[in-house]
Design a protein around this motif. Structure first.
Motif, PDB file in Angstrom:
ATOM      1  N   ALA A  95       1.415   2.481  -2.403  1.00  0.00           N
ATOM      2  CA  ALA A  95       0.719   2.972  -3.593  1.00  0.00           C
ATOM      3  C   ALA A  95       0.497   1.873  -4.624  1.00  0.00           C
ATOM      4  CB  ALA A  95       1.506   4.125  -4.214  1.00  0.00           C
ATOM      5  N   VAL A  96       1.521   1.056  -4.892  1.00  0.00           N
ATOM      6  CA  VAL A  96       1.396   0.004  -5.893  1.00  0.00           C
ATOM      7  C   VAL A  96       0.412  -1.072  -5.435  1.00  0.00           C
ATOM      8  CG1 VAL A  96       2.622  -1.822  -7.117  1.00  0.00           C
ATOM      9  CG2 VAL A  96       3.676   0.423  -6.864  1.00  0.00           C
ATOM     10  N   CYS A  97       0.563  -1.507  -4.195  1.00  0.00           N
ATOM     11  CA  CYS A  97      -0.337  -2.555  -3.672  1.00  0.00           C
ATOM     12  C   CYS A  97      -1.780  -2.081  -3.674  1.00  0.00           C
ATOM     13  CB  CYS A  97       0.097  -2.963  -2.270  1.00  0.00           C
ATOM     14  SG  CYS A  97       1.737  -3.727  -2.176  1.00  0.00           S
ATOM     15  N   TRP A  98      -2.007  -0.862  -3.208  1.00  0.00           N
ATOM     16  CA  TRP A  98      -3.371  -0.355  -3.160  1.00  0.00           C
ATOM     17  C   TRP A  98      -3.947  -0.198  -4.566  1.00  0.00           C
ATOM     18  CZ3 TRP A  98      -7.475  -0.357  -0.521  1.00  0.00           C
ATOM     19  CH2 TRP A  98      -8.514   0.541  -0.767  1.00  0.00           C
ATOM     20  N   HIS A  99      -3.105   0.199  -5.504  1.00  0.00           N
ATOM     21  CA  HIS A  99      -3.537   0.317  -6.901  1.00  0.00           C
ATOM     22  C   HIS A  99      -4.072  -1.024  -7.413  1.00  0.00           C
ATOM     23  CE1 HIS A  99      -3.431   1.488 -11.155  1.00  0.00           C
ATOM     24  NE2 HIS A  99      -2.801   0.355 -11.388  1.00  0.00           N
ATOM     25  N   VAL A 100      -3.379  -2.099  -7.104  1.00  0.00           N
ATOM     26  CA  VAL A 100      -3.790  -3.426  -7.572  1.00  0.00           C
ATOM     27  C   VAL A 100      -5.042  -3.895  -6.844  1.00  0.00           C
ATOM     28  CG1 VAL A 100      -3.118  -5.846  -7.754  1.00  0.00           C
ATOM     29  CG2 VAL A 100      -1.441  -4.046  -8.233  1.00  0.00           C
ATOM     30  N   PHE A 101      -5.055  -3.796  -5.515  1.00  0.00           N
ATOM     31  CA  PHE A 101      -6.189  -4.308  -4.750  1.00  0.00           C
ATOM     32  C   PHE A 101      -7.444  -3.463  -4.965  1.00  0.00           C
ATOM     33  CE2 PHE A 101      -2.875  -6.573  -2.468  1.00  0.00           C
ATOM     34  CZ  PHE A 101      -3.487  -7.793  -2.241  1.00  0.00           C
ATOM     35  N   GLN A 102      -7.253  -2.175  -5.127  1.00  0.00           N
ATOM     36  CA  GLN A 102      -8.406  -1.319  -5.391  1.00  0.00           C
ATOM     37  C   GLN A 102      -9.061  -1.706  -6.713  1.00  0.00           C
ATOM     38  OE1 GLN A 102      -7.592   2.815  -6.287  1.00  0.00           O
ATOM     39  NE2 GLN A 102      -9.376   3.484  -5.123  1.00  0.00           N
ATOM     40  N   GLY A 103      -8.242  -1.991  -7.718  1.00  0.00           N
ATOM     41  CA  GLY A 103      -8.794  -2.412  -8.997  1.00  0.00           C
ATOM     42  C   GLY A 103      -9.459  -3.765  -8.917  1.00  0.00           C
TER      43      GLY A 103
END
Length: 314
Positions: free
Chosen positions: A100-108
């Motif tokens: 969740a955290v990694c995807w939050h950063v990469f998605q942004g």
């Protein structure tokens, strides 16, 4: 529900560093530099022992020190390289997509048109995946450099590609700087197995086989999709975060932390440049294969450009 979901996607909180900036910059239990390097050297030695053991077993079974004209330890080296690429690339890719955290950063960073970078950008968010993968990666690089030297296959690009991360990455992991960048670069290892397969098929004299063509097609597609396509977004991340601007640097960073942050972003351009160069070679190779631009066609084209005519021109 909204509070629980936001807490999952919110990066770890920042905390003050020591006066000299030596120590984790973000709130996470970062391993010591000596611990990372000790594990890395241990893994490099273990990989070398596995290669020698496998080579010895093959020599006993085949009663020969060569297979298809190559030493048995060369084949062992290729197999271990492939295993490393699969494990590291798959785990890092899984973390980017499903954590969740990694995807939050990469998605942004890659998909949000209003992305602003900064404190919660790719530079300042730590992830435990990097702690686990780093010793395996650095150990592999040490092992790979040693074996390529033994087989007389070293070149300057590989030396730079392996040496700089082996020196810089453990420092950044310990200080919790650039974890998401490191995670992305580790995820690009997923293209590695297909490059190893290409080398193996070449040694087996199967360059004209359907397997070679299929492997090349998958490798080219994956290389472009995972290594080349994100480059504009990653360059935009560098511009937006801009650690050279005092306004974009977290206040808790000491002068040493600021220096390391800026050095990190400068060095980030190197892997991207490597991918651009290798991407050019990959696309050129694919075009040669698809369009049939073999050596014969190249010679005819060179003669034509030099003002010479072929028999067909007459």
């Amino acid at each position: 529900e909204s509070s629980s979901s936001s807490s999952v996607a919110t990066p770890m909180a920042l905390k003050p560093t020591s006066i000299l900036g030596i120590g984790p910059i973000l709130e996470a239990d970062a391993p010591a530099y000596s611990e990372l390097m000790g594990k890395s050297i241990g893994i490099a030695c273990a990989m070398h022992c596995l290669m020698l053991a496998g080579s010895f077993l093959v020599r006993v079974l085949t009663k020969s020190d060569k297979v298809y004209g190559k030493r048995t330890d060369w084949w062992g080296h290729q197999i271990l390289c492939m295993l490393h690429h699969i494990v590291v690339g798959a785990v890092a890719g899984y973390a980017i997509i499903f954590d969740a955290v990694c995807w939050h950063v990469f998605q942004g960073a890659c998909f949000s048109p209003t992305y602003q970078g900064g404190t919660y950008g790719m530079l300042y968010v730590p992830t435990p995946y990097v702690y686990r993968l780093m010793p395996l990666t650095i150990g592999y690089m040490i092992f790979d450099l040693a074996e390529l030297y033994r087989f007389n296959e070293l070149n300057i690009l590989i030396v730079i590609h392996h040496t700089l991360p082996a020196i810089v990455f453990p420092v950044l992991v310990h200080l919790n700087i650039g974890h998401m960048w490191i995670l992305y670069f580790l995820s690009t290892e997923i293209t590695g197995p297909f490059n190893v397969i290409r080398k193996i098929l070449t040694e087996l004299d199967l360059k004209k086989s359907y397997a070679y063509v299929a492997n090349g097609a998958v490798f080219t597609g994956l290389f472009i999709a995972w290594r080349i396509a994100p480059i504009p977004a990653l360059l935009y991340e560098i511009v937006v975060t801009n650690p050279y601007s005092a306004e974009r640097i977290p206040d808790i960073l000491t002068p040493v932390g600021v220096l390391l942050t800026r050095m990190t972003y400068t060095l980030l351009l190197l892997p991207l440049l490597f991918n651009m160069y290798w991407g050019f070679l990959v696309v050129r190779g694919a075009l040669i294969l698809i369009l049939g631009l073999d050596s014969k066609h190249k010679k005819l084209r060179k003669k034509y450009l030099n003002g010479e005519k072929s028999e067909k021109d007459d």
